[in-house]
Motif scaffolding. Sequence first.
Motif, PDB file in Angstrom:
ATOM      1  N   SER A 116       0.843  -1.207  -0.087  1.00  0.00           N
ATOM      2  CA  SER A 116      -0.192  -0.009   0.053  1.00  0.00           C
ATOM      3  C   SER A 116       0.923   1.086   0.169  1.00  0.00           C
ATOM      4  O   SER A 116       2.103   1.193   0.649  1.00  0.00           O
ATOM      5  N   VAL A 117       0.597   2.134  -0.532  1.00  0.00           N
ATOM      6  CA  VAL A 117       1.185   3.607  -0.630  1.00  0.00           C
ATOM      7  C   VAL A 117       0.588   4.496   0.138  1.00  0.00           C
ATOM      8  O   VAL A 117      -0.713   4.874  -0.094  1.00  0.00           O
ATOM      9  N   GLU A 118       1.217   4.866   1.289  1.00  0.00           N
ATOM     10  CA  GLU A 118       0.537   5.787   2.078  1.00  0.00           C
ATOM     11  C   GLU A 118       1.128   7.373   1.878  1.00  0.00           C
ATOM     12  O   GLU A 118       2.371   7.400   1.278  1.00  0.00           O
ATOM     13  N   GLU A 119       0.313   8.066   2.415  1.00  0.00           N
ATOM     14  CA  GLU A 119       0.871   9.493   2.239  1.00  0.00           C
ATOM     15  C   GLU A 119       2.044   9.792   3.108  1.00  0.00           C
ATOM     16  O   GLU A 119       1.910   9.308   4.250  1.00  0.00           O
ATOM     17  N   PRO A 120       3.188  10.281   2.706  1.00  0.00           N
ATOM     18  CA  PRO A 120       4.274  10.433   3.659  1.00  0.00           C
ATOM     19  C   PRO A 120       3.982  11.388   4.564  1.00  0.00           C
ATOM     20  O   PRO A 120       3.273  12.401   4.420  1.00  0.00           O
ATOM     21  N   ARG A 121       4.365  11.014   5.888  1.00  0.00           N
ATOM     22  CA  ARG A 121       4.043  12.065   6.929  1.00  0.00           C
ATOM     23  C   ARG A 121       5.564  13.039   7.046  1.00  0.00           C
ATOM     24  O   ARG A 121       6.464  12.799   6.568  1.00  0.00           O
ATOM     25  N   PHE A 122       5.365  13.884   8.075  1.00  0.00           N
ATOM     26  CA  PHE A 122       6.381  14.846   8.175  1.00  0.00           C
ATOM     27  C   PHE A 122       7.963  13.929   8.631  1.00  0.00           C
ATOM     28  O   PHE A 122       7.722  13.215   9.589  1.00  0.00           O
ATOM     29  N   GLY A 123       9.248  13.797   8.163  1.00  0.00           N
ATOM     30  CA  GLY A 123      10.064  13.258   8.338  1.00  0.00           C
ATOM     31  C   GLY A 123      10.289  11.858   7.597  1.00  0.00           C
ATOM     32  O   GLY A 123      11.137  11.007   8.286  1.00  0.00           O
ATOM     33  N   GLN A 124       9.193  11.682   6.929  1.00  0.00           N
ATOM     34  CA  GLN A 124       9.173  10.307   6.283  1.00  0.00           C
ATOM     35  C   GLN A 124       9.372  10.674   4.715  1.00  0.00           C
ATOM     36  O   GLN A 124       9.046  11.520   4.176  1.00  0.00           O
ATOM     37  N   ALA A 125       9.644   9.454   3.936  1.00  0.00           N
ATOM     38  CA  ALA A 125       9.488   9.773   2.345  1.00  0.00           C
ATOM     39  C   ALA A 125       8.869   8.513   2.030  1.00  0.00           C
ATOM     40  O   ALA A 125       8.874   7.323   2.532  1.00  0.00           O
ATOM     41  N   ALA A 126       7.924   8.651   1.058  1.00  0.00           N
ATOM     42  CA  ALA A 126       7.133   7.731   0.615  1.00  0.00           C
ATOM     43  C   ALA A 126       7.701   6.599  -0.191  1.00  0.00           C
ATOM     44  O   ALA A 126       9.093   6.897  -1.118  1.00  0.00           O
ATOM     45  N   LYS A 127       7.532   5.249  -0.330  1.00  0.00           N
ATOM     46  CA  LYS A 127       8.221   4.134  -1.171  1.00  0.00           C
ATOM     47  C   LYS A 127       7.350   3.272  -1.469  1.00  0.00           C
ATOM     48  O   LYS A 127       6.250   3.096  -0.760  1.00  0.00           O
ATOM     49  N   VAL A 128       7.455   2.373  -2.344  1.00  0.00           N
ATOM     50  CA  VAL A 128       6.519   1.275  -2.578  1.00  0.00           C
ATOM     51  C   VAL A 128       7.334   0.084  -2.674  1.00  0.00           C
ATOM     52  O   VAL A 128       8.373  -0.093  -3.598  1.00  0.00           O
ATOM     53  N   ASP A 129       6.937  -1.025  -2.207  1.00  0.00           N
ATOM     54  CA  ASP A 129       7.416  -2.452  -2.087  1.00  0.00           C
ATOM     55  C   ASP A 129       6.835  -2.969  -3.111  1.00  0.00           C
ATOM     56  O   ASP A 129       5.749  -3.456  -2.980  1.00  0.00           O
ATOM     57  N   ILE A 130       7.780  -3.787  -3.971  1.00  0.00           N
ATOM     58  CA  ILE A 130       7.171  -4.624  -5.032  1.00  0.00           C
ATOM     59  C   ILE A 130       7.808  -6.181  -5.055  1.00  0.00           C
ATOM     60  O   ILE A 130       8.895  -6.116  -4.701  1.00  0.00           O
ATOM     61  N   ALA A 131       6.759  -7.075  -4.742  1.00  0.00           N
ATOM     62  CA  ALA A 131       7.311  -8.479  -4.478  1.00  0.00           C
ATOM     63  C   ALA A 131       6.693  -9.112  -5.737  1.00  0.00           C
ATOM     64  O   ALA A 131       5.534  -9.276  -6.155  1.00  0.00           O
ATOM     65  N   LEU A 132       7.681  -9.923  -6.381  1.00  0.00           N
ATOM     66  CA  LEU A 132       7.253 -10.903  -7.654  1.00  0.00           C
ATOM     67  C   LEU A 132       7.683 -12.218  -7.151  1.00  0.00           C
ATOM     68  O   LEU A 132       8.844 -12.672  -6.897  1.00  0.00           O
ATOM     69  N   SER A 133       6.475 -13.271  -6.969  1.00  0.00           N
ATOM     70  CA  SER A 133       6.736 -14.466  -6.497  1.00  0.00           C
ATOM     71  C   SER A 133       6.329 -15.529  -7.446  1.00  0.00           C
ATOM     72  O   SER A 133       5.830 -15.120  -8.612  1.00  0.00           O
ATOM     73  N   GLY A 134       7.014 -16.564  -7.525  1.00  0.00           N
ATOM     74  CA  GLY A 134       6.959 -17.750  -8.264  1.00  0.00           C
ATOM     75  C   GLY A 134       7.720 -17.338  -9.620  1.00  0.00           C
ATOM     76  O   GLY A 134       7.546 -18.074 -10.751  1.00  0.00           O
ATOM     77  N   VAL A 135       8.851 -16.819  -9.450  1.00  0.00           N
ATOM     78  CA  VAL A 135       9.645 -16.624 -10.601  1.00  0.00           C
ATOM     79  C   VAL A 135      10.463 -17.712 -11.045  1.00  0.00           C
ATOM     80  O   VAL A 135      10.695 -18.591 -10.021  1.00  0.00           O
ATOM     81  N   SER A 136      11.118 -17.873 -12.217  1.00  0.00           N
ATOM     82  CA  SER A 136      11.876 -18.977 -12.553  1.00  0.00           C
ATOM     83  C   SER A 136      13.244 -18.778 -11.934  1.00  0.00           C
ATOM     84  O   SER A 136      13.735 -17.700 -11.587  1.00  0.00           O
ATOM     85  N   ARG A 137      13.843 -20.092 -11.973  1.00  0.00           N
ATOM     86  CA  ARG A 137      15.534 -19.927 -11.481  1.00  0.00           C
ATOM     87  C   ARG A 137      16.231 -19.101 -12.580  1.00  0.00           C
ATOM     88  O   ARG A 137      17.170 -18.487 -11.946  1.00  0.00           O
ATOM     89  N   ASP A 138      16.089 -19.116 -13.766  1.00  0.00           N
ATOM     90  CA  ASP A 138      16.802 -18.467 -14.712  1.00  0.00           C
ATOM     91  C   ASP A 138      16.513 -16.961 -14.197  1.00  0.00           C
ATOM     92  O   ASP A 138      17.810 -16.241 -14.636  1.00  0.00           O
ATOM     93  N   PHE A 139      15.545 -16.446 -14.151  1.00  0.00           N
ATOM     94  CA  PHE A 139      15.074 -15.144 -13.830  1.00  0.00           C
ATOM     95  C   PHE A 139      15.894 -14.650 -12.510  1.00  0.00           C
ATOM     96  O   PHE A 139      16.429 -13.570 -12.318  1.00  0.00           O
TER      97      PHE A 139
END
Length: 193
Positions: free
Chosen positions: A64-87
């Motif tokens: 989830s992307v939250e509005e940054p509060r004072f003293g924080q910076a926003a970031k987005v975490d992305i998880a890619l699951s079930g990927v192949s061994r070569d990837f």
Amino acid sequence: MYIFTDEDIDWLRRPHIARAWFADIDLPSGRWYLHNGYGRAVIDGIEWRGVSNPAGGQLVSISSVEEPRFGQAAKVDIALSGVSRDFLISVHEQALAIEGRACSIGWCLFDQETQDVWPGGMKWLFRDGQLSSPKIHFAGIGQRMVLISVESYWHTMNFPFGGRWTPADQRRRFPFDKGLDLIGVKVNEVIKR
């Protein structure tokens, strides 16, 4: 200034509206246009490729992307699951080249019944964010996951600036600046009438 026009609001009142996330990523192998769904979508003249493949077990999770509060910076975490061994091997080999590359994250709405794309087009959440170093998690041969964060331009504001709050250090950064000369000095103000 409003983000939504009256026409947009009428379109958004349809019964089955969904949001999709889009990422414009500058990778060492070239520019990639990805979305978190399945298949291909053309929006604003760009063909976006879906990363999820439910039949193959590959899914994308976006924090989830939250509005940054004072003293924080926003970031987005992305998880890619079930990927192949070569990837996984290719991500491991290019991890240093991926870190710090440009990535823009946006979203767009579409009607699930008709597959019509919202006429308002893409709305950008992060313009020119930066990719973190990818993290690889695996357990045996069945569980493989790649985690990566997209940090906003202001993400480095959460860290100390690398100096001291002293007059000498301030003059080293900005010559002739006397802004910190009175730190630690007791000042008495005398008001004359």
